[in-house]
Design an enzyme around this catalytic site. Structure first.
Site, PDB file in Angstrom:
ATOM      1  N   CYS A  75       1.756  23.331 -27.626  1.00 53.22           N
ATOM      2  CA  CYS A  75       1.249  21.664 -27.551  1.00 53.22           C
ATOM      3  C   CYS A  75       1.149  21.914 -28.992  1.00 53.22           C
ATOM      4  O   CYS A  75       2.062  21.571 -29.950  1.00 53.22           O
ATOM      5  CB  CYS A  75       0.281  21.252 -26.741  1.00 53.22           C
ATOM      6  N   GLU A 122      -0.231  27.303 -19.287  1.00 55.02           N
ATOM      7  CA  GLU A 122      -1.532  27.352 -18.777  1.00 55.02           C
ATOM      8  C   GLU A 122      -2.058  26.704 -17.480  1.00 55.02           C
ATOM      9  O   GLU A 122      -2.271  27.230 -16.666  1.00 55.02           O
ATOM     10  CB  GLU A 122      -2.543  27.452 -19.720  1.00 55.02           C
ATOM     11  N   HIS A 158       2.464  22.695 -21.570  1.00 50.84           N
ATOM     12  CA  HIS A 158       1.308  23.539 -21.330  1.00 50.84           C
ATOM     13  C   HIS A 158       1.568  24.596 -20.162  1.00 50.84           C
ATOM     14  O   HIS A 158       1.294  24.439 -19.235  1.00 50.84           O
ATOM     15  CB  HIS A 158       0.165  22.578 -20.873  1.00 50.84           C
TER      16      HIS A 158
HETATM   17  N1  LIG Z   1      -2.573  18.719 -25.695  1.00 48.74           N
HETATM   18  C1  LIG Z   1      -2.265  18.666 -27.329  1.00 48.74           C
HETATM   19  O1  LIG Z   1      -2.274  19.731 -28.018  1.00 48.74           O
HETATM   20  C2  LIG Z   1      -2.308  17.420 -27.717  1.00 48.74           C
HETATM   21  C3  LIG Z   1      -1.299  17.556 -29.127  1.00 48.74           C
HETATM   22  C4  LIG Z   1      -1.134  16.238 -29.991  1.00 48.74           C
HETATM   23  N2  LIG Z   1      -2.478  15.690 -30.134  1.00 48.74           N
HETATM   24  C5  LIG Z   1      -0.354  15.190 -29.298  1.00 48.74           C
HETATM   25  O2  LIG Z   1      -0.827  14.504 -28.789  1.00 48.74           O
HETATM   26  O3  LIG Z   1       0.986  15.269 -29.208  1.00 48.74           O
END
Ligand SMILES: NC(=O)CC[C@H](N)C(=O)O
Length: 259
Positions: free
Chosen positions: A18, A147, A145
């Site tokens: 992310c 995970e 993600h």
């Molecule tokens: N979950 C995150 O790593 C968010 C990354 C970033 N702040 C976004 O909203 O795109």
């Protein structure tokens, strides 16, 4: 950003998740493509080189409703890449998301010319889901993600790949990965579990080590056809002498104890 730069420049395995992928992209723009003010508009709304931009899904304005959230599909656009191999040479994967900012699709051709590959995209081709640097031993970024769907007996492929490459400098070229894994799987050391996880056989290895055996994983990476033989979140009964009844074992606990 410094970690991404260090990993990229020194051929150290990197898995960016992310924001970790977004920062790797900004770092690449600044130091490889020589755009010193490259940034995410999340951090610098006035940057002249917006490599990561606000890409809301659902509402464009309503706070809380702007997030790209939950399970979405990623299509592999480059089949001969590390991520596709790790997921078992599938055409697409469904992974979970939680973000608002994404790689600016208008800058993708410039990035690709400079050597950053966008190997996974959404169904529109506008949302970048997976990056790789092909010349690097393992430099992978995922907008999703992994995970969230990772479990002790079925760890997510990007994590397995990062760990495998950290232990051994794997040969990822076509056909060689399987060969390398087969060789590695004959070594009865800690990474046996890792190999087994990569092959979908961790359940079998846990079962066999409960029975006093250590076995080498034999199936090919991404083959999830093996039948789980143990309780992953189970209810096996632990005996008073410390043994586990019926040869069953737990991947992550919660067994009841007698006596
Ligand atoms: N979950 C995150 O790593 C968010 C990354 C970033 N702040 C976004 O909203 O795109």
């Amino acid at each position: 950003m410094m970690a991404a730069k260090y990993a990229r420049e020194n051929n150290v395995p990197y898995l960016g998740i992310c924001l970790g992928m977004q920062l790797a992209v900004v770092e690449f723009a600044r130091h490889v493509m020589k755009f010193p003010d490259a940034d995410s508009t999340e951090f610098n709304p006035n940057t002249k080189t917006p490599c990561v931009i606000f890409m809301p899904e659902g509402s464009k304005t309503h706070m809380g409703g702007t997030m790209r959230l939950g399970s979405r599909r990623t299509f592999f656009k480059v089949t001969d890449c590390k991520s596709a191999k790790l997921y078992g040479d599938v055409n697409y994967v469904d992974e979970r998301h939680r973000h608002r900012y994404e790689v600016n699709p208008d800058m993708v051709p410039a990035f690709e010319n400079a050597g950053l590959q966008f190997v996974g995209k959404d169904e529109t081709g506008q949302r970048m889901e997976i990056i790789e640097i092909p010349d690097h031993r393992f430099f992978v970024g995922v907008q999703f993600h992994p995970e969230f769907k990772s479990t002790p007996s079925k760890p997510s492929p990007p994590f397995v790949g990062k760990l495998l490459d950290t232990y051994w400098k794997l040969s990822w070229s076509s056909g060689k990965l399987q060969q390398t894994l087969t060789i590695c799987s004959n070594i009865h050391t800690l990474p046996t579990g890792l190999i087994a996880a990569a092959c979908g056989q961790l359940d079998q290895v846990l079962q066999d080590s409960c029975n006093g055996h250590v076995v080498a994983a034999k199936h090919k990476l991404g083959d999830s056809s093996s039948t789980p033989l143990v309780h992953q979140n189970g209810h096996a009964q632990k005996q008073a002498n410390g043994g586990v009844a019926n040869g069953t074992c737990h991947a992550n606990g919660n067994g009841s104890t007698h006596g």
